[in-house]
Design a protein around this motif. Structure first.
Motif, mmCIF file in Angstrom:
data_model
loop_
_atom_site.group_PDB
_atom_site.id
_atom_site.type_symbol
_atom_site.label_atom_id
_atom_site.label_comp_id
_atom_site.label_asym_id
_atom_site.label_seq_id
_atom_site.Cartn_x
_atom_site.Cartn_y
_atom_site.Cartn_z
ATOM 1 N N LEU A 141 0.856 -1.181 0.000
ATOM 2 C CA LEU A 141 0.000 0.000 0.000
ATOM 3 C C LEU A 141 0.890 1.229 0.000
ATOM 4 N N TYR A 142 0.616 2.172 -0.899
ATOM 5 C CA TYR A 142 1.360 3.429 -0.928
ATOM 6 C C TYR A 142 0.633 4.438 -0.041
ATOM 7 N N ASN A 143 1.385 5.023 0.871
ATOM 8 C CA ASN A 143 0.817 5.946 1.856
ATOM 9 C C ASN A 143 1.546 7.283 1.827
ATOM 10 N N ALA A 144 0.853 8.299 2.270
ATOM 11 C CA ALA A 144 1.486 9.615 2.446
ATOM 12 C C ALA A 144 0.786 10.350 3.566
ATOM 13 N N SER A 145 1.572 11.007 4.409
ATOM 14 C CA SER A 145 1.022 11.811 5.505
ATOM 15 C C SER A 145 1.674 13.184 5.494
ATOM 16 N N ALA A 146 0.878 14.207 5.726
ATOM 17 C CA ALA A 146 1.402 15.562 5.899
ATOM 18 C C ALA A 146 1.294 15.927 7.370
ATOM 19 N N TRP A 147 2.378 16.465 7.920
ATOM 20 C CA TRP A 147 2.428 16.897 9.320
ATOM 21 C C TRP A 147 2.664 18.397 9.368
ATOM 22 N N ALA A 148 1.942 19.069 10.267
ATOM 23 C CA ALA A 148 2.058 20.524 10.371
ATOM 24 C C ALA A 148 2.355 20.931 11.807
ATOM 25 N N ASN A 149 3.086 22.013 11.938
ATOM 26 C CA ASN A 149 3.396 22.589 13.238
ATOM 27 C C ASN A 149 2.270 23.548 13.613
ATOM 28 N N ARG A 150 1.463 23.143 14.573
ATOM 29 C CA ARG A 150 0.349 23.978 15.032
ATOM 30 C C ARG A 150 0.658 24.460 16.451
#
Length: 329
Positions: A141-150
């Motif tokens: 499975l190809y996955n991608a996650s975006a993480w942000a500094n909140r």
């Protein structure tokens, strides 16, 4: 580059880590110990190692069914994109409660830093698991996650999954065997670097848009206009140099995306249901649907997502993913 339309159920998993195999041993301990890990500040200069560590903690929370720990890693406005729909944090968490993960591996980790407050990590996963009591297929499975500094806390703001599919035997790179999946690929490639478009204008006037798109949705539409008219210079100009694209056949860098779209005719594909979600002060996620004919003339649909960043009033595309639509998990 060809794209295969996969009508497969995708499981929710907001995680990735360095290539490793894991079992349930220690999962509860890790998940409980890190229940509040999402609230731990990470330096603005976030690295791949930082996000890999956080993704591992997320995955362990899923294995341990520690839903409080899992939810603590997600932004309140988090977006999940899978084959059967687009979900918010609450619905994503509810779906996962039917998911029983016992073993997993991760490989081919890739990292793109969008800005000081946003980064994307992409990876391939395999697993032993069940969903709603039924064994999953165990395929990559190809996955991608975006993480942000909140506010000093790094949280997951976006995740998308696409089942991997092998190319047909004997299929050549120039054979238009799957125009539909290529639509997904096309989208990423078109993901725009308006500044690049202006830079290329002197060398190739036709490659630059008449005017810089004012919104990320406008930029997305401009990308498709470039693809439909086979203006590959304009298409390439929209992409950030470090851009990544995830499709059913794998993960591609900018050059792979640009070469891939040259093999397809996008003139009959339509886009709809555009939605923008702000990820940080100058980055936006655009999600939408793509519809068009497959090689046999059957109408197919895909879910597309692009992460855009605005630099000095010019939109650049840093990440794109496409997932074929299927009904039901």
């Amino acid at each position: 580059m060809k794209r295969l339309i996969a009508l497969a159920a995708l499981l929710v998993a907001a995680s990735a880590c360095a290539t490793t195999t894991n079992t349930n041993e220690g999962a509860n301990t890790n998940a409980n110990a890190n229940a509040n890990a999402a609230a731990t500040a990470t330096p603005a200069g976030v690295t791949q190692a930082d996000l890999e560590a956080k993704e591992r903690q997320v995955w362990d929370a899923i294995k341990a069914k520690n839903w409080d720990a899992f939810a603590a890693f997600l932004a309140d406005d988090m977006t999940l994109v899978v084959s059967d729909g687009v979900y918010d944090k609450a619905k994503a968490t509810d779906m996962l409660k039917k998911y029983d993960l016992t073993e997993y591996t991760f490989s081919d980790i890739k990292f793109v830093k969008v800005d000081d407050d946003l980064a994307v990590i992409a990876y391939t996963s395999t697993e032993k698991s069940t969903y709603d009591g039924k064994p999953t297929d165990g395929k990559p499975l190809y996955n991608a996650s975006a993480w942000a500094n909140r506010g000093g806390k790094w949280v997951a703001v976006y995740h998308q999954e696409t089942h991997s599919m092998e190319m047909p035997a004997g299929a050549g790179a120039n054979t238009n065997a799957n125009a539909s999946s290529s639509a997904t690929h096309a989208n990423t490639n078109m993901n725009a670097n308006t500044s690049g478009a202006n830079m290329n204008a002197s060398a190739s006037p036709s490659s630059s848009p008449a005017a810089a798109p004012s919104t990320p949705t406008d930029a997305e539409k401009a990308v498709w206009d470039a693809l439909k008219t086979k203006n590959y210079d304009a298409f390439a100009a929209f992409l950030a140099s470090s851009s990544l694209e995830v499709e059913p056949d794998g993960v591609h860098d900018k050059s792979g995306s640009v070469e891939g779209v040259k093999q397809f005719d996008f003139s009959k594909f339509k886009q709809s249901d555009f939605k923008e979600t702000k990820l940080d002060s100058d980055s936006t996620l655009v999600t939408y649907m793509v519809e068009g004919p497959d090689p046999k003339g059957k109408t197919v649909q895909e879910r597309h997502s692009t992460i855009w960043n605005n630099r000095s009033g010019k939109w650049q595309a840093y990440f794109h993913a496409g997932t074929p639509v299927s009904k039901g998990m």
